[in-house]
Write an enzyme that holds these catalytic residues in place. Sequence first.
Site, PDB file in Angstrom:
ATOM      1  N   ASP A   1      -6.410  -0.934   5.149  1.00 39.61           N
ATOM      2  CA  ASP A   1      -4.974  -1.116   4.944  1.00 39.61           C
ATOM      3  C   ASP A   1      -4.163   0.162   4.837  1.00 39.61           C
ATOM      4  O   ASP A   1      -2.940   0.101   4.857  1.00 39.61           O
ATOM      5  CB  ASP A   1      -4.718  -2.059   3.760  1.00 39.61           C
ATOM      6  CG  ASP A   1      -4.778  -3.502   4.220  1.00 39.61           C
ATOM      7  OD1 ASP A   1      -4.350  -3.757   5.367  1.00 39.61           O
ATOM      8  OD2 ASP A   1      -5.262  -4.361   3.475  1.00 39.61           O
TER       9      ASP A   1
ATOM     10  N   SER B   1      -7.699   0.370  -2.043  1.00 33.92           N
ATOM     11  CA  SER B   1      -6.930  -0.288  -0.980  1.00 33.92           C
ATOM     12  C   SER B   1      -7.722  -1.507  -0.518  1.00 33.92           C
ATOM     13  O   SER B   1      -8.881  -1.669  -0.864  1.00 33.92           O
ATOM     14  CB  SER B   1      -6.754   0.663   0.204  1.00 33.92           C
ATOM     15  OG  SER B   1      -7.912   0.660   1.027  1.00 33.92           O
ATOM     16  N   ASP B   2      -7.102  -2.342   0.273  1.00 31.06           N
ATOM     17  CA  ASP B   2      -7.876  -3.386   0.931  1.00 31.06           C
ATOM     18  C   ASP B   2      -8.351  -2.833   2.286  1.00 31.06           C
ATOM     19  O   ASP B   2      -7.997  -1.721   2.685  1.00 31.06           O
ATOM     20  CB  ASP B   2      -7.063  -4.681   1.070  1.00 31.06           C
ATOM     21  CG  ASP B   2      -7.963  -5.891   1.291  1.00 31.06           C
ATOM     22  OD1 ASP B   2      -9.166  -5.715   1.578  1.00 31.06           O
ATOM     23  OD2 ASP B   2      -7.479  -7.036   1.184  1.00 31.06           O
ATOM     24  N   TRP B   3      -9.148  -3.613   2.956  1.00 29.57           N
ATOM     25  CA  TRP B   3      -9.843  -3.259   4.205  1.00 29.57           C
ATOM     26  C   TRP B   3      -8.879  -2.674   5.254  1.00 29.57           C
ATOM     27  O   TRP B   3      -7.983  -3.365   5.718  1.00 29.57           O
ATOM     28  CB  TRP B   3     -10.507  -4.527   4.729  1.00 29.57           C
ATOM     29  CG  TRP B   3     -11.407  -4.391   5.897  1.00 29.57           C
ATOM     30  CD1 TRP B   3     -11.029  -4.342   7.206  1.00 29.57           C
ATOM     31  CD2 TRP B   3     -12.841  -4.342   5.883  1.00 29.57           C
ATOM     32  NE1 TRP B   3     -12.144  -4.269   8.005  1.00 29.57           N
ATOM     33  CE2 TRP B   3     -13.269  -4.270   7.217  1.00 29.57           C
ATOM     34  CE3 TRP B   3     -13.808  -4.368   4.875  1.00 29.57           C
ATOM     35  CZ2 TRP B   3     -14.617  -4.214   7.578  1.00 29.57           C
ATOM     36  CZ3 TRP B   3     -15.148  -4.313   5.231  1.00 29.57           C
ATOM     37  CH2 TRP B   3     -15.540  -4.228   6.568  1.00 29.57           C
TER      38      TRP B   3
ATOM     39  N   HIS C   1       0.808  -1.225   0.000  1.00 32.27           N
ATOM     40  CA  HIS C   1       0.000   0.000   0.000  1.00 32.27           C
ATOM     41  C   HIS C   1       0.843   1.279   0.000  1.00 32.27           C
ATOM     42  O   HIS C   1       0.324   2.357  -0.227  1.00 32.27           O
ATOM     43  CB  HIS C   1      -0.960   0.007   1.203  1.00 32.27           C
ATOM     44  CG  HIS C   1      -2.179  -0.833   0.972  1.00 32.27           C
ATOM     45  ND1 HIS C   1      -2.159  -2.197   0.968  1.00 32.27           N
ATOM     46  CD2 HIS C   1      -3.467  -0.489   0.705  1.00 32.27           C
ATOM     47  CE1 HIS C   1      -3.373  -2.663   0.730  1.00 32.27           C
ATOM     48  NE2 HIS C   1      -4.192  -1.646   0.556  1.00 32.27           N
TER      49      HIS C   1
END
Length: 748
Positions: free
Chosen positions: A307, A303-305, A281
């Site tokens: 992150d 982005s992911d959760w 990230h």
Amino acid sequence: MRSFTPLLTVLLLLFFGGCVRENEQEDPIEKKIDALLDEMTLEEKVGQMTQIQLGIFYKDDMLDHQMLKEYVVDYGIGSILNAPNFHGMAQAVTVDEWNKLITQIQRYAMETRLKIPVLYGIDAIHGATYVRGATLFPHNIALAAARNRSLVKRCARATAHEVRATGIRWNFDPVLGVGKQPLWPRFEETFGEATYLVNQLGKKAVQGYEAEGLDRPGSVAACAKHYVGYSVPVSGKDRTPAVIPEHTLREVFLPPFRVAVKNGASTVMINSASINGIPVHADKRLITDILKGELGFQGLVVSDWEDIINLWKQHHVAHDNKEAVMMAVNAGIDMSMVPSDLSFYNDLIALVKEGKVKMSRIDDAVRRILRVKYRLRLFEDPFPEPEAVASFGRRVYQNVALEAARECMTLLKNDTLKGRPLLPLSLQSRVLLAGPAVNSRSALHGSWSYTWQGQVDSLYPKRVLTIRQAMEKMLGRDHVITVAPSRFATITPMMIREMKQKAAAADVIVLCLGEDSYAESVGNIDDLTLPYDQRMLAEAAANTGKPVVLVLTEGRPRIISDIVPLSDAILMAYRPGNRGAEAIAETLLGKNVPSGRLPFSYPRYTGNLIPYDAVVREEKYYDPQWPFGYGLSYTTFRFSDFSLSRDTVTVNDTLEVQVTVTNTGKREAKVAVDLFVKDYTASITPPMKRLRRFKKVQLKPGQTITMTFNLKKMDFSFVGNDGNRHWEPGRMAVIVEGMQKEFYLKTD
Ligand code: BGC
């Protein structure tokens, strides 16, 4: 030595990149985006970049409309994800409930100054996970065993229809990690350990989701994830670090994303973990230079959760949230799956005002987000489309689910007893079913099944049969004896005793072993071995003297080396989905001829997880229980007339490979053929082999077919330590079904 230099790549990109930009300006959508961007305030732009989870709007199982309205109207959030929350858990609701919810959200969005619709996203990983009554297909690991490109596309198409029916137009799928770490709890979400397999099937999934065009009511925006290298955590634990040399990154993990981008994937999600110490990230080189630059990705990067928050909370590369937001947005992330507060929104606005994030970066991010929204036709009509709603729950989706489940069945062992192979069993057999998976729907489905963890039995549609029900349906109730817990649970000594007693009345014992469902870190394990209680059950079954069939429903290859010799037949069913139990019963009873082939090396020992493409020096240690590509049938095949069109090949030649396959048995059946290329000597120590092609055909008894494969430039190459593709002169070989033929690669 030939190589494709980075300089040339950059020049080509600049040239074509320039063309794209010109085209962009002519594109009516880009013009609309220009106009909208001119109108938008900083707050409105940052709002677009903010994604919030629906769960925060639920209080005591009730949707807090006021709060939802505040986020959508006052903060102008651009995206929402996940499902309604009851008892603190996101779970499936009906299409009708989804329609009402999406309509409400978009009505709020229409109250905003610029009326920018919300982009709603969901994890329909193997079917429309969060929709009651949706069809759930086999997980990717099973589809990879089926080696059938069209099946993957048809599963994705059906999923797209069922997702769009809810009013949602964005699916966080396909997973394009190459499954190199069998301990990893998300192994089942991958298409297995061979890059070529992931490339090919990932491409079909993207096409299935998007091919008709995002404006069509049967399509959803795909999300290639998790970019990149998430699937190879050193520890095997979810979201833990990977160490990936540049040549491996480019040879093994990057190609599926390259293929997905080339095939139009509209969005990409980032890997939560770190590679070589840098959290992805925060990795500008990977996101901006490689994904957006080299791969030419024009879509949106999410982005992911949590992150971005994790950059400071978990990875400790930022001092606080603000620094984390700065790092991530400057690295190239366009949208933050925050997902539970306004920290990203507030910090990013401040960062732009302080000049720490440039307005041009914000404009680029918002352009990418708006582009997806325009292409999805959200600006024209943000509400659930009647045509899409009408295509929910079609019978044909269930048929595809059954076909897919049948084709993924992988027969790993089938001993001959009393002069004939144990499987298929006769329809007159009296069968004793035992084990934790006998009555379990969750074990058939795995992660992302009506809930995140897939464990709420009441959410499974009634039509979804358990293995017991499917066997009873085919054999009649009086031919099936069961010793099993009512749901996946530990096998008790009492149950083992009961099985021993009841075995006398049975002709055969079918043991249904494996894993219950789990998702992400909940599925972390410390030992790949199948749990002790299940192995004890297998030992007790063998001691009865009755023939034993092992059926495995599991998301990763749990080690069973001690019970393999105790079992006379073994069927790998992976996570076969809604119609999985029927496919298992049909396979055990001979209505379906298994044609799956392992998409990974099934390990024999916990201390030996060597992949099929290990380097030559490891070859002597490659000792799996079953190798990559293993899978038996109820018929027999003869492979003959294996030939190469030339024995010397230059880089630009096509090498034609032919092999003849004859069905020499008595059953009509499908057969998948894997083709590998081996490089004998290279400046980087070469792997034993690389999967380069596969093909599946159906043959009647006695029928013969000649398969042709055309190998090209890329198939003779490898990636060197400098990250470039190389072609080096020397001896190479093509390997098909254990047959090997050499050729010489000439490079001058
Ligand atoms: C997972 C993603 C998923 C996201 C949204 C994360 O925990 O890693 O794959 O898309 O949640 O549900």
